[in-house]
Design a protein around this motif. Structure first.
Motif, PDB file in Angstrom:
ATOM      1  N   ASP A 119       0.853  -1.194   0.000  1.00  0.00           N
ATOM      2  CA  ASP A 119       0.000   0.000   0.000  1.00  0.00           C
ATOM      3  C   ASP A 119       0.887   1.241   0.000  1.00  0.00           C
ATOM      4  O   ASP A 119       1.562   1.531   0.981  1.00  0.00           O
ATOM      5  CB  ASP A 119      -0.901  -0.015   1.235  1.00  0.00           C
ATOM      6  N   THR A 120       0.864   1.959  -1.125  1.00  0.00           N
ATOM      7  CA  THR A 120       1.679   3.173  -1.225  1.00  0.00           C
ATOM      8  C   THR A 120       0.825   4.441  -1.150  1.00  0.00           C
ATOM      9  O   THR A 120       1.312   5.538  -1.416  1.00  0.00           O
ATOM     10  CB  THR A 120       2.476   3.196  -2.550  1.00  0.00           C
ATOM     11  N   GLY A 121      -0.481   4.273  -0.820  1.00  0.00           N
ATOM     12  CA  GLY A 121      -1.285   5.489  -0.717  1.00  0.00           C
ATOM     13  C   GLY A 121      -2.755   5.332  -1.022  1.00  0.00           C
ATOM     14  O   GLY A 121      -3.417   6.278  -1.452  1.00  0.00           O
ATOM     15  N   MET A 122      -3.312   4.127  -0.808  1.00  0.00           N
ATOM     16  CA  MET A 122      -4.749   3.909  -1.018  1.00  0.00           C
ATOM     17  C   MET A 122      -5.451   3.560   0.289  1.00  0.00           C
ATOM     18  O   MET A 122      -6.674   3.669   0.392  1.00  0.00           O
ATOM     19  CB  MET A 122      -4.981   2.765  -2.008  1.00  0.00           C
ATOM     20  N   GLU A 123      -4.684   3.043   1.250  1.00  0.00           N
ATOM     21  CA  GLU A 123      -5.267   2.605   2.535  1.00  0.00           C
ATOM     22  C   GLU A 123      -6.375   1.568   2.354  1.00  0.00           C
ATOM     23  O   GLU A 123      -7.363   1.572   3.091  1.00  0.00           O
ATOM     24  CB  GLU A 123      -5.750   3.819   3.355  1.00  0.00           C
ATOM     25  N   ARG A 124      -6.202   0.699   1.347  1.00  0.00           N
ATOM     26  CA  ARG A 124      -7.095  -0.473   1.262  1.00  0.00           C
ATOM     27  C   ARG A 124      -6.239  -1.685   1.655  1.00  0.00           C
ATOM     28  O   ARG A 124      -5.435  -1.582   2.562  1.00  0.00           O
ATOM     29  CB  ARG A 124      -7.652  -0.643  -0.164  1.00  0.00           C
TER      30      ARG A 124
END
Ligand SMILES: *Cc1c(COP(=O)(O)O)cnc(C)c1O
Length: 383
Positions: free
Chosen positions: A139-144
């Motif tokens: 996860d690099t920036g979606m927070e899923r």
């Protein structure tokens, strides 16, 4: 070729149907492939191949030499295996422990995104005496799903220690790669590179397939191609956003059509449809078309949608019902059985999934994936 709708056709096809142009789908595949080479291709076939038909799209992609196929859920992967698809398949979504044996038995690649999940998969694979193929999700920036980029090291280390895993891939996903402003995407890309640096730092081989690019990034960020790209919407000939730079030319593969089933003249003082929301102040000619929100023709497009009949655009009037819409022809005429285009081309005019998305205040992805199984799919063309 016609795929089975959920209701029997008794040999008679509903006039409302989706036509998929396989030749266009193949051309889109080739156009993308040419741009991204030497990166490999993982066509994304989730949600019934964005409405185009999962099994038919998968057979075409396999014939075209796709390196991998991407689906969202286990069941989609199993269906493809049962239909004889042999290409590697990555299930992109999160997994539950009780699903793991099914992944392994059907030779489906697992998305693993936590240390606990990795150990769990490793243990189940050992019990079955088989290897489980895995792609690590960062996860690099979606927070899923996905382990945070800032704490990914333990996942990468664990993956190296699991004896019953083939850790073939590592991937991440962009949040805004279709936007004109790519600053957040660049930040995400940088974070993914940081994670991959682990392998260099320890002189260890990185997984063979590193991947990050969806349609937006395929169009706008060649620096994000890595070893493989994951085109979804673009493959179907639709651009993710009006803002996205169109560095590859693709053409819509899906048309949605119907036929006129009724003609009448509507007089002033006689409102149209549920809620009586539309009235005319002069006599107009109108036709009824057998499609509605029960097929995925969004009710929220009421008072905005247009259709093509006899090569011209006409407005849908009154509320969209579950199974029917009414179209205002004003002084023009049309006959029963005349073709109606809901999405697609007719003469010089066309209506796109993007148009419907605008009328429904949504995105073309949602328009395509909501055309449901009550609408039979008909296939034309081929490789
Ligand atoms: C859906 C999906 C894609 C494809 O996205 P498009 O914008 O349709 O190209 C790629 N990667 C992942 C992980 C996805 O879930």
């Amino acid at each position: 070729m016609i795929n089975a709708p959920t209701i029997s056709t008794h040999g008679i096809l509903r006039p409302t149907l989706v036509e998929v142009d396989l030749t266009r789908l193949a051309e889109n595949f080739r156009a993308i492939h040419q741009k991204v080479a030497p990166a490999k291709m993982m066509p994304i076939l989730k949600a019934n191949a964005y409405g185009h038909g999962l099994v038919e799209a998968a057979h075409l992609m396999e014939t075209l030499g796709a390196d991998y196929l991407g689906v969202a859920v286990l069941e989609e992967g199993i269906l493809l295996r049962e239909q004889g698809i042999r290409t590697p398949i990555l299930v992109l979504g999160g997994i539950l422990g009780n699903q793991v044996p099914h992944f392994i038995k059907h030779n489906l690649t697992i998305t693993a995104s936590s240390v606990e999940k990795l150990w769990q998969v490793d243990e189940i694979a050992e019990q079955l005496g088989l290897m489980a193929r895995v792609h690590l999700k960062i996860d690099t920036g979606m927070e899923r799903i996905g382990v945070h980029y800032y704490s990914a090291e333990s996942l990468l280390e664990t993956a190296l220690r699991c004896k019953h895993l083939d850790v073939e891939g590592i991937f991440s996903h962009f949040a805004n790669s279709d936007a004109a402003d790519l600053s957040y995407s660049r930040l995400q890309l940088e974070r993914f590179h940081e994670v991959l640096h682990f392998y260099e730092k320890h002189a260890l081989p990185a997984p063979r397939l590193r991947h990050m690019a969806n349609s937006g990034a395929i169009l706008q960020m060649p620096e994000a191609y890595f070893d493989l790209v994951r085109p979804g919407l673009l493959l179907y000939g639709v651009y993710p956003d009006p803002e996205t730079y169109r560095s590859i030319r693709v053409f819509p593969a899906l048309s949605w059509k119907s036929r006129v089933v009724y003609f009448k003249v509507i007089q002033p003082g006689h409102p149209v449809g549920y809620g009586s929301t539309w009235q005319t102040d002069h006599p107009v000619r109108a036709v009824t078309i057998p499609v509605g929100y029960g097929d995925g023709y969004f009710r929220s497009m009421s008072h905005r949608a247009q259709v093509l009949i006899r090569g011209q655009k006409f407005p849908v009037i009154g509320r969209i019902s579950m199974d029917q819409i009414v179209v205002n022809l004003e002084w023009e005429t049309a006959y029963n059985d005349d073709e109606v285009v809901l999405i697609g081309e007719m003469g010089r005019e066309r209506i796109t999934a993007e148009d419907l998305a605008q009328w429904a205040s949504t995105i073309p992805y949602e328009i395509l994936t909501n055309i449901n199984t009550r609408v039979p799919r008909v296939y034309r063309g081929g490789t």
